[in-house]
Design a protein around this motif. Structure first.
Motif, PDB file in Angstrom:
ATOM      1  N   ALA A 167       0.819  -1.221   0.000  1.00  0.00           N
ATOM      2  CA  ALA A 167       0.000   0.000   0.000  1.00  0.00           C
ATOM      3  C   ALA A 167       0.847   1.264   0.000  1.00  0.00           C
ATOM      4  CB  ALA A 167      -0.944  -0.009   1.205  1.00  0.00           C
ATOM      5  N   ASP A 168       2.021   1.203   0.636  1.00  0.00           N
ATOM      6  CA  ASP A 168       2.883   2.389   0.696  1.00  0.00           C
ATOM      7  C   ASP A 168       3.350   2.828  -0.686  1.00  0.00           C
ATOM      8  OD1 ASP A 168       2.619   2.434   3.404  1.00  0.00           O
ATOM      9  OD2 ASP A 168       4.661   1.759   3.864  1.00  0.00           O
ATOM     10  N   SER A 169       3.513   1.878  -1.600  1.00  0.00           N
ATOM     11  CA  SER A 169       3.999   2.239  -2.935  1.00  0.00           C
ATOM     12  C   SER A 169       2.960   3.073  -3.682  1.00  0.00           C
ATOM     13  CB  SER A 169       4.380   0.987  -3.736  1.00  0.00           C
ATOM     14  OG  SER A 169       3.251   0.181  -3.989  1.00  0.00           O
ATOM     15  N   GLU A 193      -7.719   8.863  -4.106  1.00  0.00           N
ATOM     16  CA  GLU A 193      -8.964   8.660  -4.855  1.00  0.00           C
ATOM     17  C   GLU A 193      -8.979   9.398  -6.201  1.00  0.00           C
ATOM     18  OE1 GLU A 193      -9.854  11.713  -1.511  1.00  0.00           O
ATOM     19  OE2 GLU A 193      -8.686   9.857  -1.779  1.00  0.00           O
ATOM     20  N   GLU A 194      -7.978  10.216  -6.455  1.00  0.00           N
ATOM     21  CA  GLU A 194      -7.852  10.908  -7.740  1.00  0.00           C
ATOM     22  C   GLU A 194      -6.947  10.160  -8.718  1.00  0.00           C
ATOM     23  OE1 GLU A 194      -8.453  15.516  -6.215  1.00  0.00           O
ATOM     24  OE2 GLU A 194      -6.453  14.608  -6.060  1.00  0.00           O
ATOM     25  N   CYS A 195      -6.465   8.988  -8.271  1.00  0.00           N
ATOM     26  CA  CYS A 195      -5.578   8.145  -9.090  1.00  0.00           C
ATOM     27  C   CYS A 195      -6.368   6.979  -9.679  1.00  0.00           C
ATOM     28  CB  CYS A 195      -4.454   7.561  -8.230  1.00  0.00           C
ATOM     29  SG  CYS A 195      -3.471   8.757  -7.312  1.00  0.00           S
ATOM     30  N   LEU A 196      -6.030   6.598 -10.891  1.00  0.00           N
ATOM     31  CA  LEU A 196      -6.593   5.389 -11.499  1.00  0.00           C
ATOM     32  C   LEU A 196      -5.450   4.578 -12.094  1.00  0.00           C
ATOM     33  CD1 LEU A 196      -9.803   4.797 -13.489  1.00  0.00           C
ATOM     34  CD2 LEU A 196      -7.640   4.077 -14.515  1.00  0.00           C
ATOM     35  N   LEU A 197      -5.388   3.311 -11.729  1.00  0.00           N
ATOM     36  CA  LEU A 197      -4.350   2.419 -12.254  1.00  0.00           C
ATOM     37  C   LEU A 197      -4.909   1.542 -13.360  1.00  0.00           C
ATOM     38  CD1 LEU A 197      -1.453   1.145 -11.999  1.00  0.00           C
ATOM     39  CD2 LEU A 197      -2.536  -0.592 -10.544  1.00  0.00           C
ATOM     40  N   GLY A 223      -4.127  -8.937 -11.591  1.00  0.00           N
ATOM     41  CA  GLY A 223      -5.122  -8.861 -10.539  1.00  0.00           C
ATOM     42  C   GLY A 223      -4.551  -8.382  -9.219  1.00  0.00           C
ATOM     43  N   TRP A 224      -3.320  -8.814  -8.898  1.00  0.00           N
ATOM     44  CA  TRP A 224      -2.705  -8.396  -7.638  1.00  0.00           C
ATOM     45  C   TRP A 224      -2.419  -6.891  -7.619  1.00  0.00           C
ATOM     46  CZ3 TRP A 224       2.023  -6.218  -8.543  1.00  0.00           C
ATOM     47  CH2 TRP A 224       2.711  -6.605  -9.701  1.00  0.00           C
ATOM     48  N   ASP A 225      -2.069  -6.328  -8.778  1.00  0.00           N
ATOM     49  CA  ASP A 225      -1.777  -4.899  -8.860  1.00  0.00           C
ATOM     50  C   ASP A 225      -3.060  -4.083  -8.705  1.00  0.00           C
ATOM     51  OD1 ASP A 225      -0.233  -2.644  -9.146  1.00  0.00           O
ATOM     52  OD2 ASP A 225       0.409  -3.051 -11.196  1.00  0.00           O
ATOM     53  N   ILE A 226      -4.113  -4.508  -9.379  1.00  0.00           N
ATOM     54  CA  ILE A 226      -5.405  -3.828  -9.249  1.00  0.00           C
ATOM     55  C   ILE A 226      -5.904  -3.920  -7.807  1.00  0.00           C
ATOM     56  CG2 ILE A 226      -7.840  -3.956  -9.893  1.00  0.00           C
ATOM     57  CD1 ILE A 226      -6.185  -2.643 -12.038  1.00  0.00           C
ATOM     58  N   ALA A 227      -5.778  -5.101  -7.193  1.00  0.00           N
ATOM     59  CA  ALA A 227      -6.215  -5.258  -5.803  1.00  0.00           C
ATOM     60  C   ALA A 227      -5.453  -4.310  -4.881  1.00  0.00           C
ATOM     61  CB  ALA A 227      -6.011  -6.716  -5.355  1.00  0.00           C
ATOM     62  N   GLY A 228      -4.142  -4.240  -5.054  1.00  0.00           N
ATOM     63  CA  GLY A 228      -3.339  -3.352  -4.229  1.00  0.00           C
ATOM     64  C   GLY A 228      -3.733  -1.900  -4.386  1.00  0.00           C
ATOM     65  N   ALA A 229      -4.006  -1.500  -5.624  1.00  0.00           N
ATOM     66  CA  ALA A 229      -4.410  -0.113  -5.881  1.00  0.00           C
ATOM     67  C   ALA A 229      -5.755   0.190  -5.224  1.00  0.00           C
ATOM     68  CB  ALA A 229      -4.479   0.126  -7.388  1.00  0.00           C
ATOM     69  N   LEU A 230      -6.723  -0.714  -5.362  1.00  0.00           N
ATOM     70  CA  LEU A 230      -8.039  -0.489  -4.769  1.00  0.00           C
ATOM     71  C   LEU A 230      -7.955  -0.435  -3.248  1.00  0.00           C
ATOM     72  CD1 LEU A 230     -10.305  -2.794  -6.989  1.00  0.00           C
ATOM     73  CD2 LEU A 230      -9.940  -0.334  -7.198  1.00  0.00           C
ATOM     74  N   TRP A 231      -7.138  -1.291  -2.661  1.00  0.00           N
ATOM     75  CA  TRP A 231      -6.977  -1.284  -1.203  1.00  0.00           C
ATOM     76  C   TRP A 231      -6.304  -0.007  -0.709  1.00  0.00           C
ATOM     77  CZ3 TRP A 231      -4.899  -6.948  -1.498  1.00  0.00           C
ATOM     78  CH2 TRP A 231      -5.983  -7.830  -1.567  1.00  0.00           C
ATOM     79  N   ALA A 232      -5.562   0.657  -1.585  1.00  0.00           N
ATOM     80  CA  ALA A 232      -4.929   1.933  -1.243  1.00  0.00           C
ATOM     81  C   ALA A 232      -5.836   3.111  -1.585  1.00  0.00           C
ATOM     82  CB  ALA A 232      -3.596   2.063  -1.974  1.00  0.00           C
TER      83      ALA A 232
END
Length: 270
Positions: free
Chosen positions: A194-196, A209-213, A218-227
């Motif tokens: 999450a820190d990344s 919340e102004e960022c979109l990845l 799937g792991w990258d999307i999950a990490g982004a959503l959790w952040a």
């Protein structure tokens, strides 16, 4: 009479409304249902892009790695998951090595477990040689141009090193599409920590919340959503979302289809 430009604008607005009212119509049929996505009708301030597999075609590297594993292409998924596993082991242990170096170490581990002798030099050459000159997926350049022309800020955000992604972009012709390149090398923590993601948002001086990845992992999307980021998943062959994470708001089989929805968001808010 309406001009062609106005007709196109009306069409895109209708497409945007359709995708927001019935988002399942835009989802890839290869992605299983899990949680309902949180739909946001406002455009993100910055669109971040993962690089390898998301933008660049990994076929040449997969062929190289498969060949050095005695043509055991069935071992490729094991190699990639081992590489990802030990990048996270390094992060949890407060250590950092270049992603390519970890990839070579993981390749040696997989080879050894299957009776294949592989030196560190051989492992590095199998990965670092081809990965520097990977081509972009066919739809990527035109899609990036459309997204940029729509007024979005584009940032690459990768687990690869700064020098590595610069070389990749030069060789694939993607260098000029991006406003900024970010690498976890500068924070020393691999995605999906999450820190990344928080760090990347700070670099662009915006809220999470102004960022979109945009990513094909799937792991990258999950990490982004959790952040607390937003997400767009490219369901390339073999890619799957993590069932225990929320769905991203956009899911499509390639970047061209995702581009249509991102541009629709822009038009819908003008």
């Amino acid at each position: 009479m309406k001009t062609e430009q106005n007709k196109r604008r009306d069409f895109i607005k209708k497409a945007a409304l359709a995708s927001l009212v019935a988002p399942h119509l835009a989802f890839s049929t290869s992605v299983k249902d899990n949680k309902t996505p949180n739909l946001d009708v406002t455009p993100p301030k910055v669109i971040f892009f993962d690089v390898n597999e998301t933008l660049l075609d990994l076929t040449a590297m997969k062929d190289s790695v498969g060949k050095i594993l005695d043509n055991r292409k069935d071992l490729l998924p094991l190699w990639f998951t081992t590489m990802l596993q030990y990048s996270l082991v390094s992060t949890v242990g407060n250590q950092y090595n270049d992603f390519g170096v970890i990839g070579a170490a993981a390749l040696q581990m997989v080879a050894s477990n299957h009776g294949i002798t592989l030196s560190e030099t051989e492992a590095k050459e199998a990965i670092l040689g081809p990965i520097r000159s990977l081509p972009a997926h066919p739809e990527v350049k035109a899609s990036l141009k459309k997204i940029k022309d729509a007024g979005y800020t584009l940032v690459s955000f990768t687990n690869s090193s700064n020098k590595g992604v610069e070389t990749q972009f030069k060789n694939s012709g993607l260098l000029d599409y991006f406003d900024k390149r970010l690498s976890v090398e500068d924070i020393g923590k691999f995605k999906p920590h999450a820190d990344s993601y928080r760090w990347a948002a700070r670099q662009m001086k915006i809220k999470p919340e102004e960022c979109l990845l945009v990513a094909a992992h799937g792991w990258d999307i999950a990490g982004a959503l959790w952040a607390n980021w937003r997400g767009a998943f490219i369901s390339r062959p073999g890619a799957q979302l993590y069932p225990l994470a929320d769905k991203p708001e956009i899911i499509a089989k390639d970047l061209a289809l995702i581009t249509e929805q991102l541009i629709a968001l822009k038009y819908n808010n003008n």
